[in-house]
Design a protein around this motif. Structure first.
Motif, PDB file in Angstrom:
ATOM      1  N   THR A  43      45.565 -10.155 101.976  1.00  0.00           N
ATOM      2  CA  THR A  43      45.894 -10.466 100.630  1.00  0.00           C
ATOM      3  C   THR A  43      44.997 -11.032  99.813  1.00  0.00           C
ATOM      4  O   THR A  43      44.147 -11.651 100.369  1.00  0.00           O
ATOM      5  N   GLY A  44      45.194 -11.090  98.471  1.00  0.00           N
ATOM      6  CA  GLY A  44      44.048 -11.729  97.656  1.00  0.00           C
ATOM      7  C   GLY A  44      44.220 -13.345  97.906  1.00  0.00           C
ATOM      8  O   GLY A  44      43.052 -13.953  97.531  1.00  0.00           O
ATOM      9  N   ASP A  45      45.141 -13.948  98.136  1.00  0.00           N
ATOM     10  CA  ASP A  45      45.059 -15.405  98.319  1.00  0.00           C
ATOM     11  C   ASP A  45      44.464 -15.523  99.850  1.00  0.00           C
ATOM     12  O   ASP A  45      44.442 -16.920 100.148  1.00  0.00           O
ATOM     13  N   LEU A  46      43.977 -14.697 100.696  1.00  0.00           N
ATOM     14  CA  LEU A  46      43.727 -14.942 102.113  1.00  0.00           C
ATOM     15  C   LEU A  46      44.474 -15.461 103.101  1.00  0.00           C
ATOM     16  O   LEU A  46      44.067 -15.946 103.870  1.00  0.00           O
ATOM     17  N   ARG A  47      45.965 -15.483 102.731  1.00  0.00           N
ATOM     18  CA  ARG A  47      46.743 -16.112 103.549  1.00  0.00           C
ATOM     19  C   ARG A  47      47.494 -15.152 104.545  1.00  0.00           C
ATOM     20  O   ARG A  47      47.949 -15.538 105.727  1.00  0.00           O
ATOM     21  N   GLU A  48      47.272 -13.983 104.144  1.00  0.00           N
ATOM     22  CA  GLU A  48      48.042 -12.814 105.223  1.00  0.00           C
ATOM     23  C   GLU A  48      47.063 -11.755 105.542  1.00  0.00           C
ATOM     24  O   GLU A  48      46.428 -11.293 104.403  1.00  0.00           O
ATOM     25  N   ALA A  49      47.164 -11.348 106.804  1.00  0.00           N
ATOM     26  CA  ALA A  49      46.148 -10.084 107.105  1.00  0.00           C
ATOM     27  C   ALA A  49      47.259  -9.170 107.752  1.00  0.00           C
ATOM     28  O   ALA A  49      47.679  -9.647 108.783  1.00  0.00           O
ATOM     29  N   THR A  50      46.947  -8.024 107.335  1.00  0.00           N
ATOM     30  CA  THR A  50      47.427  -6.798 108.128  1.00  0.00           C
ATOM     31  C   THR A  50      46.508  -5.899 108.809  1.00  0.00           C
ATOM     32  O   THR A  50      45.600  -5.540 108.255  1.00  0.00           O
ATOM     33  N   VAL A  51      46.648  -5.783 109.988  1.00  0.00           N
ATOM     34  CA  VAL A  51      45.853  -5.165 111.238  1.00  0.00           C
ATOM     35  C   VAL A  51      46.467  -3.764 111.378  1.00  0.00           C
ATOM     36  O   VAL A  51      47.600  -4.032 112.172  1.00  0.00           O
ATOM     37  N   PHE A  52      45.819  -2.553 111.378  1.00  0.00           N
ATOM     38  CA  PHE A  52      46.456  -1.233 111.371  1.00  0.00           C
ATOM     39  C   PHE A  52      45.742  -0.963 112.676  1.00  0.00           C
ATOM     40  O   PHE A  52      44.413  -1.174 112.888  1.00  0.00           O
ATOM     41  N   TYR A  53      46.596  -0.260 113.796  1.00  0.00           N
ATOM     42  CA  TYR A  53      45.847  -0.012 114.988  1.00  0.00           C
ATOM     43  C   TYR A  53      46.547   1.343 115.491  1.00  0.00           C
ATOM     44  O   TYR A  53      47.667   1.729 114.905  1.00  0.00           O
ATOM     45  N   THR A  54      45.939   2.325 116.050  1.00  0.00           N
ATOM     46  CA  THR A  54      46.450   3.183 116.778  1.00  0.00           C
ATOM     47  C   THR A  54      46.500   3.099 118.245  1.00  0.00           C
ATOM     48  O   THR A  54      45.408   2.477 118.869  1.00  0.00           O
ATOM     49  N   VAL A  55      47.261   3.791 118.955  1.00  0.00           N
ATOM     50  CA  VAL A  55      47.457   3.887 120.521  1.00  0.00           C
ATOM     51  C   VAL A  55      47.356   5.404 120.875  1.00  0.00           C
ATOM     52  O   VAL A  55      48.264   6.234 120.458  1.00  0.00           O
ATOM     53  N   TYR A  56      46.454   5.546 121.701  1.00  0.00           N
ATOM     54  CA  TYR A  56      46.358   7.178 122.071  1.00  0.00           C
ATOM     55  C   TYR A  56      47.093   7.079 123.624  1.00  0.00           C
ATOM     56  O   TYR A  56      46.932   6.488 124.523  1.00  0.00           O
ATOM     57  N   GLY A  57      48.438   7.691 123.160  1.00  0.00           N
ATOM     58  CA  GLY A  57      49.355   7.836 124.437  1.00  0.00           C
ATOM     59  C   GLY A  57      50.636   8.139 123.908  1.00  0.00           C
ATOM     60  O   GLY A  57      50.734   8.630 122.988  1.00  0.00           O
ATOM     61  N   ASP A  58      51.616   8.167 124.737  1.00  0.00           N
ATOM     62  CA  ASP A  58      52.731   8.405 124.587  1.00  0.00           C
ATOM     63  C   ASP A  58      53.633   7.258 123.809  1.00  0.00           C
ATOM     64  O   ASP A  58      53.266   6.399 123.844  1.00  0.00           O
ATOM     65  N   ALA A  84      35.765 -17.106 111.422  1.00  0.00           N
ATOM     66  CA  ALA A  84      35.929 -17.172 109.902  1.00  0.00           C
ATOM     67  C   ALA A  84      35.359 -18.380 109.417  1.00  0.00           C
ATOM     68  O   ALA A  84      34.589 -18.286 108.339  1.00  0.00           O
ATOM     69  N   GLY A  85      35.646 -19.488 109.715  1.00  0.00           N
ATOM     70  CA  GLY A  85      35.565 -20.649 109.098  1.00  0.00           C
ATOM     71  C   GLY A  85      36.254 -20.899 107.989  1.00  0.00           C
ATOM     72  O   GLY A  85      35.445 -21.509 107.060  1.00  0.00           O
ATOM     73  N   VAL A  86      37.376 -20.346 107.542  1.00  0.00           N
ATOM     74  CA  VAL A  86      38.020 -20.693 106.332  1.00  0.00           C
ATOM     75  C   VAL A  86      38.925 -21.692 106.478  1.00  0.00           C
ATOM     76  O   VAL A  86      39.329 -22.274 107.481  1.00  0.00           O
ATOM     77  N   LYS A  87      39.524 -22.288 105.217  1.00  0.00           N
ATOM     78  CA  LYS A  87      40.300 -23.531 105.362  1.00  0.00           C
ATOM     79  C   LYS A  87      41.638 -23.060 105.833  1.00  0.00           C
ATOM     80  O   LYS A  87      42.170 -23.689 107.002  1.00  0.00           O
ATOM     81  N   PHE A  88      42.014 -22.017 105.720  1.00  0.00           N
ATOM     82  CA  PHE A  88      43.493 -21.630 106.238  1.00  0.00           C
ATOM     83  C   PHE A  88      43.305 -20.029 106.956  1.00  0.00           C
ATOM     84  O   PHE A  88      42.756 -19.319 106.375  1.00  0.00           O
ATOM     85  N   THR A  89      43.562 -20.108 108.214  1.00  0.00           N
ATOM     86  CA  THR A  89      43.395 -18.857 109.062  1.00  0.00           C
ATOM     87  C   THR A  89      44.477 -17.922 108.641  1.00  0.00           C
ATOM     88  O   THR A  89      45.670 -18.332 108.772  1.00  0.00           O
ATOM     89  N   PRO A  90      44.264 -16.517 108.067  1.00  0.00           N
ATOM     90  CA  PRO A  90      45.268 -15.729 107.764  1.00  0.00           C
ATOM     91  C   PRO A  90      46.295 -15.416 108.922  1.00  0.00           C
ATOM     92  O   PRO A  90      45.911 -15.285 110.176  1.00  0.00           O
ATOM     93  N   THR A  91      47.581 -15.246 108.457  1.00  0.00           N
ATOM     94  CA  THR A  91      48.493 -14.815 109.659  1.00  0.00           C
ATOM     95  C   THR A  91      48.297 -13.350 109.942  1.00  0.00           C
ATOM     96  O   THR A  91      48.035 -12.655 109.024  1.00  0.00           O
ATOM     97  N   LEU A  92      48.474 -13.090 111.172  1.00  0.00           N
ATOM     98  CA  LEU A  92      48.089 -11.626 111.490  1.00  0.00           C
ATOM     99  C   LEU A  92      49.557 -10.926 111.578  1.00  0.00           C
ATOM    100  O   LEU A  92      50.525 -11.241 112.333  1.00  0.00           O
ATOM    101  N   THR A  93      49.732  -9.877 110.986  1.00  0.00           N
ATOM    102  CA  THR A  93      50.824  -8.653 111.275  1.00  0.00           C
ATOM    103  C   THR A  93      49.891  -7.618 111.579  1.00  0.00           C
ATOM    104  O   THR A  93      49.218  -6.880 111.235  1.00  0.00           O
ATOM    105  N   PHE A  94      50.562  -6.773 112.929  1.00  0.00           N
ATOM    106  CA  PHE A  94      50.083  -5.672 113.281  1.00  0.00           C
ATOM    107  C   PHE A  94      51.168  -4.554 112.810  1.00  0.00           C
ATOM    108  O   PHE A  94      52.292  -4.737 113.187  1.00  0.00           O
ATOM    109  N   VAL A  95      50.617  -3.619 112.445  1.00  0.00           N
ATOM    110  CA  VAL A  95      51.346  -2.452 112.008  1.00  0.00           C
ATOM    111  C   VAL A  95      50.458  -1.102 112.726  1.00  0.00           C
ATOM    112  O   VAL A  95      49.321  -0.927 112.492  1.00  0.00           O
TER     113      VAL A  95
END
Length: 148
Positions: A43-58, A84-95
């Protein structure tokens, strides 16, 4: 508010750190080499990060990988904060990334279009024109008009 370039750099760093940690640092068998980090958005305020992933399998392996990522979220976030060394580490959301499913759908639609084109080409191969082969008037055709 951070600028877009900084958010992009942080997103790239998060993607690299999470991928490396999944490959070498986390011993969870649910997160083997079949989990791939495809994209990260911050996000623009560097507070939240969305991490997209794929899984090869069923579907069972996808559900197990999602549970494994949720359980490893704290370790991954602390590793991102360390790197990263930033003041606030972003929360990670996995999608789960919908890209493979979308690509498969597009490929199926293209196959249907190819089959339809082949059927049309096959039916048109022996077809004849409804009228003349060349429907346009030529300079010599004026005699036919004068005779009528």
């Amino acid at each position: 508010m951070a600028d877009n370039a900084r958010a992009k750099r942080l997103a790239d760093l998060i993607r690299e750190v999470v991928a490396q940690k999944l490959l070498r640092g986390i011993k969870d068998p649910r997160l083997g080499s079949h989990v791939t980090i495809t994209d990260t958005r911050v996000t623009g305020d560097l507070r939240e990060a969305t991490v997209f992933y794929t899984v090869y399998g069923d579907d069972e392996e996808r559900a197990a990988a999602a549970a494994g990522l949720e359980s490893a979220k704290g370790i991954l976030r602390s590793e991102v904060g360390r790197a990263a060394g930033v003041k606030f580490t972003p929360t990670l959301t996995f999608v789960a990334d919908a890209l493979p499913d979308t690509a498969r759908t597009i490929e199926d639609l293209l196959d249907k279009a190819r089959d339809s084109d082949a059927k049309v080409r096959e039916s048109a191969s022996g077809a004849k024109y409804a009228g003349d082969a060349d429907p346009y008037k030529k300079p010599g055709d004026d005699e036919d008009d004068a005779a009528e």
